[in-house]
Write a protein that holds these residues in place. Structure first.
Motif, PDB file in Angstrom:
ATOM      1  N   THR A  78      26.226  25.644  30.526  1.00 11.76           N
ATOM      2  CA  THR A  78      26.220  26.468  31.729  1.00 11.76           C
ATOM      3  C   THR A  78      26.094  27.943  31.361  1.00 11.76           C
ATOM      4  O   THR A  78      26.707  28.412  30.398  1.00 11.76           O
ATOM      5  CB  THR A  78      27.506  26.251  32.544  1.00 11.76           C
ATOM      6  OG1 THR A  78      27.627  24.864  32.867  1.00 11.76           O
ATOM      7  CG2 THR A  78      27.472  27.051  33.836  1.00 11.76           C
ATOM      8  N   MET A  79      25.288  28.648  32.148  1.00 14.17           N
ATOM      9  CA  MET A  79      25.134  30.091  32.033  1.00 14.17           C
ATOM     10  C   MET A  79      25.710  30.714  33.304  1.00 14.17           C
ATOM     11  O   MET A  79      25.682  30.089  34.374  1.00 14.17           O
ATOM     12  CB  MET A  79      23.657  30.467  31.891  1.00 14.17           C
ATOM     13  CG  MET A  79      23.384  31.948  31.863  1.00 14.17           C
ATOM     14  SD  MET A  79      21.627  32.341  31.755  1.00 14.17           S
ATOM     15  CE  MET A  79      21.008  31.680  33.298  1.00 14.17           C
ATOM     16  N   TYR A  80      26.212  31.940  33.165  1.00 16.75           N
ATOM     17  CA  TYR A  80      26.865  32.600  34.293  1.00 16.75           C
ATOM     18  C   TYR A  80      26.286  33.998  34.512  1.00 16.75           C
ATOM     19  O   TYR A  80      25.770  34.632  33.589  1.00 16.75           O
ATOM     20  CB  TYR A  80      28.365  32.733  34.036  1.00 16.75           C
ATOM     21  CG  TYR A  80      29.052  31.436  33.723  1.00 16.75           C
ATOM     22  CD1 TYR A  80      29.301  31.060  32.403  1.00 16.75           C
ATOM     23  CD2 TYR A  80      29.444  30.580  34.745  1.00 16.75           C
ATOM     24  CE1 TYR A  80      29.927  29.857  32.110  1.00 16.75           C
ATOM     25  CE2 TYR A  80      30.073  29.376  34.452  1.00 16.75           C
ATOM     26  CZ  TYR A  80      30.309  29.024  33.141  1.00 16.75           C
ATOM     27  OH  TYR A  80      30.940  27.832  32.853  1.00 16.75           O
ATOM     28  N   LEU A  81      26.433  34.472  35.732  1.00 16.42           N
ATOM     29  CA  LEU A  81      26.158  35.867  36.047  1.00 16.42           C
ATOM     30  C   LEU A  81      27.319  36.359  36.910  1.00 16.42           C
ATOM     31  O   LEU A  81      27.418  35.988  38.081  1.00 16.42           O
ATOM     32  CB  LEU A  81      24.829  36.041  36.781  1.00 16.42           C
ATOM     33  CG  LEU A  81      24.417  37.497  37.021  1.00 16.42           C
ATOM     34  CD1 LEU A  81      24.092  38.185  35.692  1.00 16.42           C
ATOM     35  CD2 LEU A  81      23.209  37.578  37.959  1.00 16.42           C
ATOM     36  N   GLN A  82      28.185  37.167  36.306  1.00 11.45           N
ATOM     37  CA  GLN A  82      29.281  37.776  37.042  1.00 11.45           C
ATOM     38  C   GLN A  82      28.758  39.047  37.686  1.00 11.45           C
ATOM     39  O   GLN A  82      28.274  39.940  36.995  1.00 11.45           O
ATOM     40  CB  GLN A  82      30.451  38.094  36.106  1.00 11.45           C
ATOM     41  CG  GLN A  82      31.617  38.777  36.786  1.00 11.45           C
ATOM     42  CD  GLN A  82      32.312  37.873  37.786  1.00 11.45           C
ATOM     43  OE1 GLN A  82      32.551  36.698  37.523  1.00 11.45           O
ATOM     44  NE2 GLN A  82      32.634  38.419  38.952  1.00 11.45           N
ATOM     45  N   MET A  83      28.861  39.102  39.002  1.00  6.62           N
ATOM     46  CA  MET A  83      28.299  40.210  39.769  1.00  6.62           C
ATOM     47  C   MET A  83      29.441  40.951  40.446  1.00  6.62           C
ATOM     48  O   MET A  83      30.103  40.413  41.340  1.00  6.62           O
ATOM     49  CB  MET A  83      27.320  39.668  40.813  1.00  6.62           C
ATOM     50  CG  MET A  83      26.281  38.718  40.220  1.00  6.62           C
ATOM     51  SD  MET A  83      25.384  37.764  41.473  1.00  6.62           S
ATOM     52  CE  MET A  83      24.398  39.050  42.208  1.00  6.62           C
TER      53      MET A  83
END
Length: 116
Positions: A78-83
């Protein structure tokens, strides 16, 4: 073949936060360079962030530096993008991608809407 599924989009007020996830398939997930693009209505798809296969190298477009953080967990595929500190201009459909042996695979996209 690689399949990518995004999740985590939604509606948030300006200044709020969201975390997008991109779940990948395949035994060699840890070999892929990956990243995120976004596409706002009436605009072309634009680069947001990218991460190397190991996670040691990350790049961001200038408009999100200091607000967004890209990361990955290869064990969870899994890859994430914390915004964080979201702005109305961040409103778009966000797509994750993976570069595998010269082919770019895309997810289906997840909508992020930031209200003012």
């Amino acid at each position: 073949q690689v399949q990518l599924v995004e999740s985590g989009g939604g509606l948030v007020q300006a200044g709020g936060s969201l975390r997008l996830s991109c779940a990948g398939s395949g035994r060699t997930f840890s070999n892929y360079a990956m990243g995120w693009f976004c596409q706002a209505p009436g605009k072309e798809r634009e680069f947001v962030a990218a991460i190397s296969w190991s996670g040691s190298i990350t790049t961001y477009t200038d408009s999100v530096k200091g607000r967004f953080t890209i990361s990955r967990d290869n064990a969870k595929k899994t890859m994430y993008l914390q915004m964080n500190s979201l702005k109305p201009e961040d409103t778009a459909v966000y797509y994750c991608y993976a570069d595998v042996d010269g082919t770019r695979y895309w997810g289906q996209g997840t909508q992020v809407t930031v209200s003012s």
